[in-house]
Design a protein around this motif. Structure first.
Motif, PDB file in Angstrom:
ATOM      1  N   ASP A   1       0.775  -1.168  -0.258  1.00 55.56           N
ATOM      2  CA  ASP A   1      -0.068  -0.070  -0.154  1.00 55.56           C
ATOM      3  C   ASP A   1       1.017   1.412   0.064  1.00 55.56           C
ATOM      4  O   ASP A   1       0.383   2.141   0.609  1.00 55.56           O
ATOM      5  CB  ASP A   1      -0.920   0.035   1.267  1.00 55.56           C
ATOM      6  CG  ASP A   1      -1.810  -0.757   1.085  1.00 55.56           C
ATOM      7  OD1 ASP A   1      -2.377  -1.410   0.065  1.00 55.56           O
ATOM      8  OD2 ASP A   1      -2.403  -1.477   2.254  1.00 55.56           O
ATOM      9  N   ALA A   2       1.992   1.291  -0.729  1.00 54.08           N
ATOM     10  CA  ALA A   2       2.858   2.370  -0.920  1.00 54.08           C
ATOM     11  C   ALA A   2       2.252   3.608  -1.564  1.00 54.08           C
ATOM     12  O   ALA A   2       1.429   3.425  -2.509  1.00 54.08           O
ATOM     13  CB  ALA A   2       4.208   1.912  -1.684  1.00 54.08           C
ATOM     14  N   ARG A   3       2.605   4.707  -0.977  1.00 54.74           N
ATOM     15  CA  ARG A   3       2.197   5.933  -1.922  1.00 54.74           C
ATOM     16  C   ARG A   3       3.030   6.047  -3.095  1.00 54.74           C
ATOM     17  O   ARG A   3       2.343   6.436  -3.913  1.00 54.74           O
ATOM     18  CB  ARG A   3       2.580   7.178  -0.845  1.00 54.74           C
ATOM     19  CG  ARG A   3       2.064   8.446  -0.996  1.00 54.74           C
ATOM     20  CD  ARG A   3       2.295   9.552  -0.336  1.00 54.74           C
ATOM     21  NE  ARG A   3       4.056  10.021  -0.565  1.00 54.74           N
ATOM     22  CZ  ARG A   3       4.147  10.625  -1.757  1.00 54.74           C
ATOM     23  NH1 ARG A   3       3.386  11.480  -2.463  1.00 54.74           N
ATOM     24  NH2 ARG A   3       5.577  10.847  -1.673  1.00 54.74           N
ATOM     25  N   GLU A   4       4.372   5.558  -3.119  1.00 54.79           N
ATOM     26  CA  GLU A   4       5.186   5.752  -4.156  1.00 54.79           C
ATOM     27  C   GLU A   4       6.235   4.806  -4.113  1.00 54.79           C
ATOM     28  O   GLU A   4       6.831   4.306  -3.025  1.00 54.79           O
ATOM     29  CB  GLU A   4       5.745   7.244  -4.263  1.00 54.79           C
ATOM     30  CG  GLU A   4       6.511   7.224  -5.439  1.00 54.79           C
ATOM     31  CD  GLU A   4       7.310   8.680  -5.456  1.00 54.79           C
ATOM     32  OE1 GLU A   4       7.288   9.388  -6.591  1.00 54.79           O
ATOM     33  OE2 GLU A   4       7.730   9.075  -4.611  1.00 54.79           O
ATOM     34  N   MET A   5       6.503   4.055  -5.255  1.00 50.61           N
ATOM     35  CA  MET A   5       7.600   3.163  -5.251  1.00 50.61           C
ATOM     36  C   MET A   5       8.500   3.630  -6.245  1.00 50.61           C
ATOM     37  O   MET A   5       7.980   4.061  -7.676  1.00 50.61           O
ATOM     38  CB  MET A   5       6.961   1.759  -5.559  1.00 50.61           C
ATOM     39  CG  MET A   5       7.807   0.555  -5.353  1.00 50.61           C
ATOM     40  SD  MET A   5       8.370   0.433  -3.647  1.00 50.61           S
ATOM     41  CE  MET A   5       6.706  -0.040  -2.681  1.00 50.61           C
ATOM     42  N   LEU A   6       9.906   3.427  -6.295  1.00 52.80           N
ATOM     43  CA  LEU A   6      10.706   3.703  -6.948  1.00 52.80           C
ATOM     44  C   LEU A   6      11.589   2.522  -7.549  1.00 52.80           C
ATOM     45  O   LEU A   6      11.902   1.765  -6.777  1.00 52.80           O
ATOM     46  CB  LEU A   6      11.899   4.646  -6.419  1.00 52.80           C
ATOM     47  CG  LEU A   6      11.330   5.938  -5.585  1.00 52.80           C
ATOM     48  CD1 LEU A   6      12.665   6.635  -5.191  1.00 52.80           C
ATOM     49  CD2 LEU A   6      10.508   6.990  -6.763  1.00 52.80           C
ATOM     50  N   VAL A   7      11.589   2.327  -8.994  1.00 52.76           N
ATOM     51  CA  VAL A   7      12.032   1.252  -9.467  1.00 52.76           C
ATOM     52  C   VAL A   7      13.334   1.550 -10.245  1.00 52.76           C
ATOM     53  O   VAL A   7      13.475   2.254 -11.031  1.00 52.76           O
ATOM     54  CB  VAL A   7      11.096   0.638 -10.367  1.00 52.76           C
ATOM     55  CG1 VAL A   7      11.638  -0.780 -10.904  1.00 52.76           C
ATOM     56  CG2 VAL A   7       9.700   0.263  -9.750  1.00 52.76           C
ATOM     57  N   GLY A   8      14.549   0.900  -9.905  1.00 53.32           N
ATOM     58  CA  GLY A   8      15.566   0.956 -10.748  1.00 53.32           C
ATOM     59  C   GLY A   8      16.509   2.197  -9.905  1.00 53.32           C
ATOM     60  O   GLY A   8      16.005   2.959  -9.479  1.00 53.32           O
TER      61      GLY A   8
ATOM     62  N   ASP B   1       8.999   7.197   0.033  1.00 50.21           N
ATOM     63  CA  ASP B   1       8.728   7.961   1.379  1.00 50.21           C
ATOM     64  C   ASP B   1      10.059   7.597   2.081  1.00 50.21           C
ATOM     65  O   ASP B   1      10.647   8.582   2.951  1.00 50.21           O
ATOM     66  CB  ASP B   1       7.442   7.810   1.893  1.00 50.21           C
ATOM     67  CG  ASP B   1       6.474   8.403   1.102  1.00 50.21           C
ATOM     68  OD1 ASP B   1       6.653   9.217   0.418  1.00 50.21           O
ATOM     69  OD2 ASP B   1       5.428   7.999   1.221  1.00 50.21           O
ATOM     70  N   LEU B   2      10.491   6.237   1.998  1.00 50.27           N
ATOM     71  CA  LEU B   2      11.718   5.974   2.862  1.00 50.27           C
ATOM     72  C   LEU B   2      12.995   6.709   2.324  1.00 50.27           C
ATOM     73  O   LEU B   2      13.787   7.006   2.961  1.00 50.27           O
ATOM     74  CB  LEU B   2      11.625   4.320   2.845  1.00 50.27           C
ATOM     75  CG  LEU B   2      10.549   3.513   3.385  1.00 50.27           C
ATOM     76  CD1 LEU B   2      10.825   1.997   3.657  1.00 50.27           C
ATOM     77  CD2 LEU B   2      10.635   3.957   5.132  1.00 50.27           C
ATOM     78  N   MET B   3      12.766   6.557   0.813  1.00 49.11           N
ATOM     79  CA  MET B   3      14.150   7.246   0.571  1.00 49.11           C
ATOM     80  C   MET B   3      14.210   8.665   0.755  1.00 49.11           C
ATOM     81  O   MET B   3      15.237   9.249   1.123  1.00 49.11           O
ATOM     82  CB  MET B   3      14.087   7.169  -1.117  1.00 49.11           C
ATOM     83  CG  MET B   3      14.503   5.902  -1.632  1.00 49.11           C
ATOM     84  SD  MET B   3      16.342   5.570  -1.518  1.00 49.11           S
ATOM     85  CE  MET B   3      16.175   4.535   0.068  1.00 49.11           C
TER      86      MET B   3
ATOM     87  N   ALA C   1      15.365   8.893   4.346  1.00 47.26           N
ATOM     88  CA  ALA C   1      16.868   8.518   4.446  1.00 47.26           C
ATOM     89  C   ALA C   1      17.828   9.632   3.809  1.00 47.26           C
ATOM     90  O   ALA C   1      18.996  10.028   4.104  1.00 47.26           O
ATOM     91  CB  ALA C   1      17.266   7.359   3.622  1.00 47.26           C
ATOM     92  N   LEU C   2      17.045  10.454   2.957  1.00 42.21           N
ATOM     93  CA  LEU C   2      17.564  11.671   2.359  1.00 42.21           C
ATOM     94  C   LEU C   2      18.033  12.946   3.321  1.00 42.21           C
ATOM     95  O   LEU C   2      18.887  13.554   3.517  1.00 42.21           O
ATOM     96  CB  LEU C   2      16.981  12.147   1.046  1.00 42.21           C
ATOM     97  CG  LEU C   2      17.420  13.620   0.474  1.00 42.21           C
ATOM     98  CD1 LEU C   2      18.769  13.249  -0.159  1.00 42.21           C
ATOM     99  CD2 LEU C   2      16.590  14.017  -0.631  1.00 42.21           C
ATOM    100  N   VAL C   3      17.013  12.991   4.104  1.00 39.84           N
ATOM    101  CA  VAL C   3      17.146  14.007   5.178  1.00 39.84           C
ATOM    102  C   VAL C   3      17.879  13.528   6.464  1.00 39.84           C
ATOM    103  O   VAL C   3      18.615  14.312   6.940  1.00 39.84           O
ATOM    104  CB  VAL C   3      15.519  14.297   5.705  1.00 39.84           C
ATOM    105  CG1 VAL C   3      15.653  15.200   7.057  1.00 39.84           C
ATOM    106  CG2 VAL C   3      14.751  14.747   4.723  1.00 39.84           C
ATOM    107  N   PHE C   4      17.586  12.228   6.663  1.00 37.85           N
ATOM    108  CA  PHE C   4      18.498  11.648   8.095  1.00 37.85           C
ATOM    109  C   PHE C   4      19.582  11.052   7.865  1.00 37.85           C
ATOM    110  O   PHE C   4      20.592  11.152   8.711  1.00 37.85           O
ATOM    111  CB  PHE C   4      17.423  10.889   8.946  1.00 37.85           C
ATOM    112  CG  PHE C   4      16.228  11.711   9.200  1.00 37.85           C
ATOM    113  CD1 PHE C   4      16.180  12.479  10.322  1.00 37.85           C
ATOM    114  CD2 PHE C   4      14.935  11.204   8.900  1.00 37.85           C
ATOM    115  CE1 PHE C   4      14.938  13.158  10.697  1.00 37.85           C
ATOM    116  CE2 PHE C   4      13.957  11.834   9.155  1.00 37.85           C
ATOM    117  CZ  PHE C   4      13.908  12.890  10.339  1.00 37.85           C
ATOM    118  N   GLY C   5      20.056  10.437   6.804  1.00 42.50           N
ATOM    119  CA  GLY C   5      21.129   9.727   6.182  1.00 42.50           C
ATOM    120  C   GLY C   5      22.164  10.502   5.561  1.00 42.50           C
ATOM    121  O   GLY C   5      23.214  10.105   5.414  1.00 42.50           O
ATOM    122  N   GLY C   6      21.699  11.738   4.783  1.00 44.32           N
ATOM    123  CA  GLY C   6      22.681  12.287   3.927  1.00 44.32           C
ATOM    124  C   GLY C   6      22.338  12.127   2.520  1.00 44.32           C
ATOM    125  O   GLY C   6      22.369  11.109   2.068  1.00 44.32           O
TER     126      GLY C   6
END
Length: 355
Positions: free
Chosen positions: A223-230, A301-303, A306-311
């Motif tokens: 039930d993802a809002r958005e999925m990134l492939v590749g 959304d997880l990406m 990660a961009l915000v918190f992981g750099g």
């Protein structure tokens, strides 16, 4: 006596390319699939191959009235769907000044308004389940020579977000997902309108359509809002956030060349005004030897978190490593997800059978 019930899915644009790969993936899950597409010949071919596991109708998704009528027949003859995938698209590999209003409008009406019409029809007949709009990394970063297609994919992104909010406001048990795809080896590169001096190709890295289908199923499963492939889509997203000027400068220099193959152009019909006849209902295009049969699939959304918190540098570095770690289909190896675990080829949600 109990009767086995197989849930129903709909794939609009399901007779070739990513849509066809998605049909096959859903059938493997135990769904019966209603396939909508313009080309009657390819639909007949699929019906002969797959039998009563599919239901087909030739319909142009840009015509909302005809699509609504097809949706009514799906319910009456096949069942109420739990899944609806909007995958129909058109494009033209042409400089903007060579694309007249009629051509631009046809691409927009199929790629963008076809998705809008599909969502409207799905919401009218579905009581619960998942709607998936197939997007593209080009919704983040546009490329030259595909202005109409890029504009349509940007429009789909904005429309999907607005509609998702409205669905949640209404409290309907329907999830609307966006799946952003990389360059995929589909038949469009043989039949799309082309004004370049070479046949078009997917801008490398190229992925097989089954990778895209797995991304679509992952969006449904989670039930993802958005999925990134590749990994290439990940890099486009990050690059557009951090250095859009650098990205545009590179595309100014390389964007057209990346879309040209080493094959000469050929005279022949394209699919802008109608489906090309005598073309099989295939998922794959002409670039099997160069296409990856596995790829990174991550929640958008997880990406971002990660961009915000992981750099940003860590994420961009991951994308580069992913690009280096994959091998083409003739010698593929599994990629790794963000936790270092091997990415499995598909994600199976158990199909519920009811009596």
């Amino acid at each position: 006596m109990s009767r086995t019930h197989h849930p129903v899915a709909v794939v609009a644009g399901g007779s070739a390319g990513v849509g066809r790969a998605t049909v096959d993936a859903l059938l493997d899950r135990g769904y019966r699939v209603a396939v909508l597409a313009r080309g009657q010949e390819r639909l007949d071919e699929m019906a002969a191959e797959l039998g009563d596991r599919i239901w087909t109708e030739a319909v142009d998704v840009s015509d909302g009235t005809l699509l609504d009528q097809a949706a009514n027949r799906i319910v009456a003859e096949f069942g109420v769907p739990e899944i609806w995938v909007n995958s129909a698209m058109l494009t033209s590999f042409s400089p903007f000044d060579k694309v007249d209003e009629t051509e631009f409008r046809k691409i927009t009406e199929t790629t963008y308004l076809g998705t809008v019409n599909g969502c409207r029809a799905a919401l009218r007949i579905m009581s619960r389940g998942n709607i998936v709009n197939v997007g593209s990394g080009l919704a983040y970063v546009s490329v030259p020579n595909q202005a109409a297609y890029c504009g349509a994919k940007h429009a789909v992104e904005g429309f999907t977000q607005a509609l998702r909010i409205e669905i949640r406001q209404a409290g309907r048990p329907i999830t609307l997902s966006m799946v952003q795809l990389p360059a995929v080896n589909t038949p469009q590169f043989d039949w799309a309108r082309n004004r370049m001096d070479r046949k078009p190709q997917p801008a490398p890295p190229i992925f097989q359509p089954e990778v895209a289908a797995r991304g679509i199923l992952r969006a449904i499963d989670t039930d993802a809002r958005e999925m990134l492939v590749g990994g290439s889509v990940l890099k486009l997203m990050v690059g557009n956030i951090l250095a859009p000027d650098v990205v545009e400068s590179r595309l100014e220099d390389q964007g057209v060349r990346m879309q040209k193959s080493d094959r000469p152009t050929e005279d022949g019909p394209d699919n802008l005004d109608g489906p090309v006849r005598d073309q099989a209902a295939n998922a794959h295009g002409p670039y099997d030897s160069r296409a990856y049969d596995d790829g990174l699939i991550v929640d958008g959304d997880l990406m971002r978190k990660a961009l915000v918190f992981g750099g940003a540098a860590a994420i961009l570095g991951l994308g580069i490593l992913v690009g280096r770690s994959t091998k083409p289909a003739n010698g593929s190896s599994p990629q790794q997800d963000l936790n270092g675990a091997t990415a499995v080829p598909s994600y199976h949600r158990p199909v519920e059978y009811r009596s």
